[in-house]
Design a protein around this motif. Structure first.
Motif, PDB file in Angstrom:
ATOM      1  N   VAL A  87       1.025  -1.105   0.035  1.00  7.41           N
ATOM      2  CA  VAL A  87      -0.056  -0.072  -0.014  1.00  7.41           C
ATOM      3  C   VAL A  87       0.785   1.199   0.048  1.00  7.41           C
ATOM      4  N   VAL A  88       0.737   2.218  -0.819  1.00  9.70           N
ATOM      5  CA  VAL A  88       1.314   3.437  -1.158  1.00  9.70           C
ATOM      6  C   VAL A  88       0.585   4.611  -0.676  1.00  9.70           C
ATOM      7  N   ARG A  89       0.817   5.401   0.106  1.00  9.96           N
ATOM      8  CA  ARG A  89       0.097   6.886   0.474  1.00  9.96           C
ATOM      9  C   ARG A  89       0.882   7.888  -0.359  1.00  9.96           C
ATOM     10  N   VAL A  90       0.070   8.036  -1.387  1.00  3.35           N
ATOM     11  CA  VAL A  90       0.643   9.089  -2.586  1.00  3.35           C
ATOM     12  C   VAL A  90       1.294  10.394  -1.898  1.00  3.35           C
ATOM     13  N   ARG A  91       0.504  10.967  -0.835  1.00  8.60           N
ATOM     14  CA  ARG A  91       0.996  12.181  -0.490  1.00  8.60           C
ATOM     15  C   ARG A  91       2.210  12.195   0.224  1.00  8.60           C
ATOM     16  N   THR A  92       2.685  11.206   0.986  1.00  9.94           N
ATOM     17  CA  THR A  92       3.771  10.914   1.792  1.00  9.94           C
ATOM     18  C   THR A  92       4.775  10.038   1.231  1.00  9.94           C
ATOM     19  N   GLY A  93       4.342   9.108   0.296  1.00 11.67           N
ATOM     20  CA  GLY A  93       5.208   8.187  -0.166  1.00 11.67           C
ATOM     21  C   GLY A  93       5.481   6.861   0.784  1.00 11.67           C
ATOM     22  N   GLU A  94       4.686   7.070   1.973  1.00  9.76           N
ATOM     23  CA  GLU A  94       4.785   5.942   3.052  1.00  9.76           C
ATOM     24  C   GLU A  94       4.338   4.679   2.331  1.00  9.76           C
TER      25      GLU A  94
END
Ligand code: ATP
Ligand code: GLN
Length: 145
Positions: free
Chosen positions: A117-124
């Motif tokens: 899973v990738v959070r676009v906003r943070t790159g996490e």
């Protein structure tokens, strides 16, 4: 028959940290399902309007003795919910409880592993990306900070 390996709580194959629950339900049940999910701390859901046929069929047409469905599929809604492994059974139970009428056409649920899973906003990535503010893990107090 290897259905026993898919019994509730028996674990999922293949093993993964995250799973995608795809639930195809009756459109008029969407709000019941969605509010129950929110109540249990599910914050991330994607909804699609879909059409399909299963046991309920669409409109049918006879041709040369066999039945074919024409282009009048039954309208359904698909919810896609990605959760951590330990949340799958609870989400599944909530979907069933709130989507079920007992009649043919109640729908089906597919469960499949999700690699990342990738959070676009943070790159996490991974758990950091999958965990959501006010989400189920936080509500249950199992978030490591
Ligand atoms: P941010 O923290 O930056 O807001 P986010 O990961 O929480 O990022 P959102 O903006 O809340 O992302 O979500 C964007 C869209 O992604 C949602 O509208 C929803 O369709 C989908 N989505 C988010 N999380 C999930 C999830 N766990 N399962 C299914 N769909 C999801
Ligand atoms: N598993 C996430 C959490 O506990 C929630 C995921 C979701 O809402 N789809 O925060």
């Amino acid at each position: 028959d290897d259905r026993d390996s898919h019994a509730p709580g028996a674990g999922y194959v293949p093993q993964s940290d995250f799973y995608k629950i795809e639930a195809i339900v009756r459109p008029w049940r969407l709000q019941h399902v969605a509010s129950a999910l929110i109540k249990m701390g599910i914050r991330g859901v994607t909804v699609y309007d879909v059409r399909g046929f299963g046991a309920q069929g669409g409109a049918r047409e006879r041709y040369a003795g066999s039945e074919f469905t024409e282009d009048s599929f039954v309208q359904k809604v698909k919810l896609e919910i990605v959760v951590s492994q330990d949340q799958v059974e609870a989400v599944l139970a909530t979907v069933i409880e709130n989507a079920r009428t007992g009649e043919i056409g109640d729908g089906k649920v597919f469960i499949s592993p999700v690699s990342d899973v990738v959070r676009v906003r943070t790159g996490e990535r991974g758990l950091k990306a999958e965990r959501m503010a006010g989400g189920r893990a936080e509500i249950l107090g199992v978030v490591e900070k």
